[in-house]
Design an enzyme around this catalytic site. Structure first.
Site, short mmCIF file in Angstrom:
data_model
loop_
_atom_site.label_atom_id
_atom_site.label_comp_id
_atom_site.label_asym_id
_atom_site.label_seq_id
_atom_site.Cartn_x
_atom_site.Cartn_y
_atom_site.Cartn_z
N HIS A 4 -7.34 10.34 4.35
CA HIS A 4 -6.75 9.26 5.17
C HIS A 4 -6.87 9.62 6.65
CE1 HIS A 4 -4.31 8.42 1.41
NE2 HIS A 4 -4.77 7.22 1.72
N ASP A 56 0.85 -1.19 0.00
CA ASP A 56 0.00 0.00 0.00
C ASP A 56 0.89 1.25 0.00
OD1 ASP A 56 -2.33 1.49 0.12
OD2 ASP A 56 -2.50 1.38 2.31
N HIS A 57 0.64 2.17 -0.91
CA HIS A 57 1.41 3.41 -1.01
C HIS A 57 2.92 3.17 -1.06
CE1 HIS A 57 -1.97 6.18 -0.64
NE2 HIS A 57 -2.45 5.38 0.28
#
Ligand SMILES: [Zn+2]
Length: 280
Positions: free
Chosen positions: A180, A81-82
């Site tokens: 987020h 993720d990311h």
């Protein structure tokens, strides 16, 4: 069983629902995420964010994620993720992750395309699918008192169409009004933008910052075309609440009592999220 991102997102498209993608930087989150998926009998995506490297190195938690996924009774995609740079992407690939999210969203368009293409070239030859981002979703996953003051940049449909065509990615993280981490104000989702991206792009759409949204907004976003929802901060917070509840009633001598309470509370939260995303 270990699954690809395409297998999980094809299921979501067939069902007209969204797959849940949970960050699992520790064992309790990992057990909770897969426990929820097995209880519901649905595919799931578990993720390790490069941002969480300081909390848990990928070389430590990554192999445990892959092993747990292999033993699961439901399809489980193990995803980065990311990812912020090619070197870290290679580390995830080396561990056996089946999907990569590369985030070059803060770079200029041409640079984002250039590096995302390198990630796609590295991954596609190995049967690994790639998600990337255009536009920008502010905030950090699970960081308290985030000092991130940057504003959301909504994904522009023309840019997104070009980005997908020029990179060959398999899923697009679209910035559509979520943030987020923990919401300080009510989010305002741009549903028309989601519907337009869905109509024009031909790849599954991913919504980050999916925890903390209202049930109504979540379902409307899915109905407009979101097929993967990244959900983390509020699940992690449910673990804290679970521990607080135990401590209010007794003071256990052993830590595992608290770990179990956290896992149980986070699994219950993950199950509720999956029920919402399933649209049933
Ligand atoms: Zn994200």
């Amino acid at each position: 069983m270990l699954a690809t991102m395409k297998e999980v997102l094809d299921w979501a498209e067939r069902e007209g629902c969204a797959a849940a993608a949970f960050d699992t930087p520790n064992l309790e989150l990992l057990l909770a995420a897969i426990g929820a998926a097995e209880k519901r009998g649905e595919p799931v995506i578990i993720q390790h964010a490069q941002l969480h490297e300081k909390e848990t190195p990928i070389e430590l938690i990554g192999p445990i994620m892959v092993m747990r996924a292999e033993k699961a009774s439901v399809p489980v995609c193990v995803m980065l993720d990311h990812g912020e740079d090619l070197e870290y992407v290679k580390r995830a690939v080396g561990i056996g992750f089946t999907a990569i999210m590369y985030d070059g969203s803060t770079d200029p368009f041409a640079e984002n395309v250039r590096v995302t293409r390198q990630v796609v070239e590295l991954c596609h030859g190995r049967g690994i699918h790639v998600e990337a981002e255009i536009g920008f979703t502010t905030g950090h996953e699970g960081l308290e008192n985030s000092d991130d003051t940057r504003e959301n940049v909504y994904t522009d449909p023309d840019d997104a169409e070009r980005f997908v065509r020029e990179t060959g990615i398999d899923a697009l993280a679209a910035s559509v009004g979520t943030v987020h981490g923990f919401y300080k104000v009510e989010p305002k989702l741009d549903f028309d933008r989601i519907a337009e991206l869905k109509r024009r792009l031909g790849v599954p759409l991913v919504m980050h910052g999916g925890s903390g949204l209202s049930a109504e907004d979540t379902r409307r976003a899915i109905a407009c075309g979101i097929r993967k929802i990244n959900y983390f901060s509020y699940m992690s917070n449910a673990g804290v609440r679970g521990v607080e509840k135990v401590l209010a009633e007794e003071h256990p001598k052993c830590f595992h009592t608290l770990a179990h309470a956290a896992t149980e509370a986070m699994q219950a939260d993950a199950e509720a999220a999956m029920e919402l995303f399933s649209m049933k």
